[in-house]
Write a protein that holds these residues in place. Structure first.
Motif, short mmCIF file in Angstrom:
data_model
loop_
_atom_site.label_atom_id
_atom_site.label_comp_id
_atom_site.label_asym_id
_atom_site.label_seq_id
_atom_site.Cartn_x
_atom_site.Cartn_y
_atom_site.Cartn_z
N UNK A 31 0.84 -1.21 0.00
CA UNK A 31 0.00 0.00 0.00
C UNK A 31 0.87 1.25 0.00
N UNK A 32 1.97 1.22 0.75
CA UNK A 32 2.86 2.39 0.81
C UNK A 32 3.47 2.69 -0.55
N UNK A 33 3.88 1.67 -1.30
CA UNK A 33 4.45 1.89 -2.63
C UNK A 33 3.40 2.42 -3.60
N UNK A 34 2.17 1.92 -3.49
CA UNK A 34 1.10 2.43 -4.35
C UNK A 34 0.86 3.91 -4.08
N UNK A 40 3.81 10.68 -6.59
CA UNK A 40 4.77 11.13 -7.59
C UNK A 40 4.07 11.66 -8.84
N UNK A 41 3.02 10.98 -9.26
CA UNK A 41 2.28 11.45 -10.43
C UNK A 41 1.64 12.80 -10.16
N UNK A 42 1.06 12.96 -8.98
CA UNK A 42 0.46 14.25 -8.61
C UNK A 42 1.52 15.34 -8.55
N UNK A 43 2.69 15.02 -8.00
CA UNK A 43 3.76 16.01 -7.90
C UNK A 43 4.24 16.46 -9.27
N UNK A 44 4.39 15.53 -10.20
CA UNK A 44 4.83 15.89 -11.55
C UNK A 44 3.80 16.79 -12.22
N UNK A 45 2.51 16.48 -12.01
CA UNK A 45 1.46 17.31 -12.60
C UNK A 45 1.48 18.72 -12.00
N UNK A 46 1.68 18.83 -10.69
CA UNK A 46 1.70 20.15 -10.04
C UNK A 46 2.94 20.95 -10.43
N UNK A 47 4.03 20.26 -10.77
CA UNK A 47 5.24 20.98 -11.17
C UNK A 47 5.05 21.76 -12.47
N UNK A 48 4.08 21.35 -13.27
CA UNK A 48 3.84 22.06 -14.53
C UNK A 48 3.08 23.37 -14.32
N UNK A 49 2.60 23.62 -13.10
CA UNK A 49 1.95 24.90 -12.78
C UNK A 49 3.06 25.87 -12.35
N UNK A 50 3.36 26.89 -13.15
CA UNK A 50 4.52 27.76 -12.85
C UNK A 50 4.47 28.37 -11.45
N UNK A 51 3.31 28.83 -11.01
CA UNK A 51 3.23 29.50 -9.71
C UNK A 51 3.55 28.54 -8.58
N UNK A 52 3.02 27.31 -8.65
CA UNK A 52 3.27 26.33 -7.59
C UNK A 52 4.72 25.88 -7.61
N UNK A 53 5.26 25.65 -8.81
CA UNK A 53 6.65 25.19 -8.89
C UNK A 53 7.63 26.25 -8.42
N UNK A 109 12.79 2.31 -15.69
CA UNK A 109 12.41 3.58 -16.31
C UNK A 109 11.88 4.59 -15.32
N UNK A 110 11.40 4.14 -14.17
CA UNK A 110 10.88 5.06 -13.16
C UNK A 110 11.98 5.88 -12.51
N UNK A 111 13.20 5.37 -12.50
CA UNK A 111 14.29 6.09 -11.83
C UNK A 111 15.31 6.66 -12.80
N UNK A 128 11.37 15.97 -16.31
CA UNK A 128 10.32 15.99 -15.30
C UNK A 128 9.05 15.34 -15.82
N UNK A 129 8.73 15.59 -17.09
CA UNK A 129 7.54 14.99 -17.67
C UNK A 129 7.70 13.47 -17.80
N UNK A 130 8.93 13.04 -18.10
CA UNK A 130 9.17 11.61 -18.25
C UNK A 130 8.93 10.85 -16.95
N UNK A 131 8.98 11.56 -15.81
CA UNK A 131 8.71 10.90 -14.53
C UNK A 131 7.26 10.44 -14.42
N UNK A 132 6.40 10.95 -15.30
CA UNK A 132 5.01 10.48 -15.30
C UNK A 132 4.91 9.00 -15.63
N UNK A 133 5.96 8.45 -16.26
CA UNK A 133 5.94 7.03 -16.58
C UNK A 133 5.95 6.16 -15.32
#
Length: 344
Positions: A31-34, A40-53, A109-111, A128-133
């Motif tokens: 469960x912890x790994x899930x 990680x997916x949420x973090x990568x998505x939020x990084x694309x918001x300039x103000x938040x990043x 590929x995740x790392x 950074x986008x590739x981390x979505x994989x």
């Protein structure tokens, strides 16, 4: 010392690859790994918001570093413990075979983007986008995704054939549109490659409407391609749906056979129950469906034991009576047994 190392490797293998049969720690780790993958997916998505990043870039960087460290340790442990997957092979060969498996490549590929970013700093945004994989790591923990990947692998030949037909139709549609429309619309249908955009959206029934035939012959040809595309675009979906249904039936048949083997002695003991539960989890079958399969097997199971004829006292196997009933429906069961005595 070697036995202690092998025992530790065995525990690590069960902890990572078979969490449903291991201790509570295995399920907690699962469960912890899930949750870490989803974060990680949420973090990568939020990084694309300039103000938040711009405000939290240091936190994003620290979280990514910690995540990569955890995923790297997980990958190395899986590679090390994969020798237990095929004990007949030498450990190095079993590990090499595991490293070439799809799930191991996804874990790698995740790392990789993180370590590539340490060496090459030219395009950090793309890395950074590739981390979505990393979301594909969820395939390991989702039976539904595992089933879909298995179906695609099984139906690869049919899917390749379907996409080959679609490719031929795409070239045919683009060529026909060019021939009938290039004079009226030289900007949209001036060449076959330019006409392929209209052919693609028409064959896939998307039909954006930004490019349409305007000549009478072009409209007739376009209508023909649209009707043809309705059936052809659905062909890959039909192949996958048919393969998915067949795959699910095979999985249920596998669990049904396991129940039959376990019920040969009339009951399911503790070890057999654990083995069936492990198989149920691996196959991704719900408990309700498993209970329904068990009830079906029990209803169809021929009872064991001896029966006695009330007329003459002859003792015979009740299973033989059931088989004779199904073989000769014209006679009563006891009469057919007396017609075929054994050893009397």
């Amino acid at each position: 010392m070697s036995h202690g190392k092998e025992g530790l490797r065995r525990r690590a293998y069960l902890l990572l690859e078979h969490p449903g049969t291991g201790p509570r720690l295995a399920r907690v780790l699962d469960v912890a790994l899930i949750l870490l993958i989803i974060a990680n997916v949420i973090a990568v998505a939020l990084e694309t918001v300039p103000r938040i990043y711009a405000t939290h870039h240091a936190s994003f960087r620290a979280f990514d570093t910690i995540s990569v460290a955890i995923f790297s340790v997980e990958y190395m442990l899986r590679v090390w413990a994969s020798a237990e997957r095929e004990p007949r092979l030498p450990p190095w060969r079993a590990r090499l075979r595991y490293m070439r498996s799809p799930m191991a490549l996804i874990d790698l590929g995740a790392v990789l983007p993180f370590f590539i970013g340490l060496l090459f700093t030219s395009n950090l945004q793309m890395l950074r986008i590739l981390r979505l994989f990393r979301i594909y790591k969820l395939t390991r923990y989702s039976p539904a995704l595992s089933v879909l990947i298995s179906v695609i692998r099984e139906e690869a030949g049919a899917l390749v054939a379907a996409f080959s037909i679609l490719t031929i139709l795409l070239v045919f549609a683009a060529t026909g549109a060019y021939l009938v429309e290039h004079e009226a619309q030289p900007s949209e249908f001036g060449s076959i490659p330019a006409a392929m955009w209209w052919a693609l959206v028409t064959l896939t029934t998307v039909g954006y409407g930004d490019v349409t035939p305007i000549t009478p012959l072009g409209k007739v040809f376009g209508g023909f391609i649209t009707v043809l595309g309705v059936g052809m675009a659905a062909l890959p979906a039909g192949i996958i749906a048919s393969g998915l249904a067949d795959h699910l039936h095979r999985r249920r048949d596998q669990l049904r056979n396991e129940f039959r083997l376990a019920l040969e002695d009339g009951k399911i003991d503790l070890e057999e129950g654990r083995q069936i539960e492990r198989l149920r989890r691996e196959l991704g079958i719900s408990r309700d469906i498993a209970h329904a399969i068990l009830s079906e097997v029990r209803l169809r199971q021929v009872p064991r034991g001896e029966c006695c004829c009330p007329a003459c006292g002859h003792v015979f196997d009740s299973r033989k009576l059931a088989s004779v009933r199904s073989a000769e429906p014209s006679k009563p069961g006891l009469q057919r047994i007396h017609d075929k005595p054994e050893g009397r």
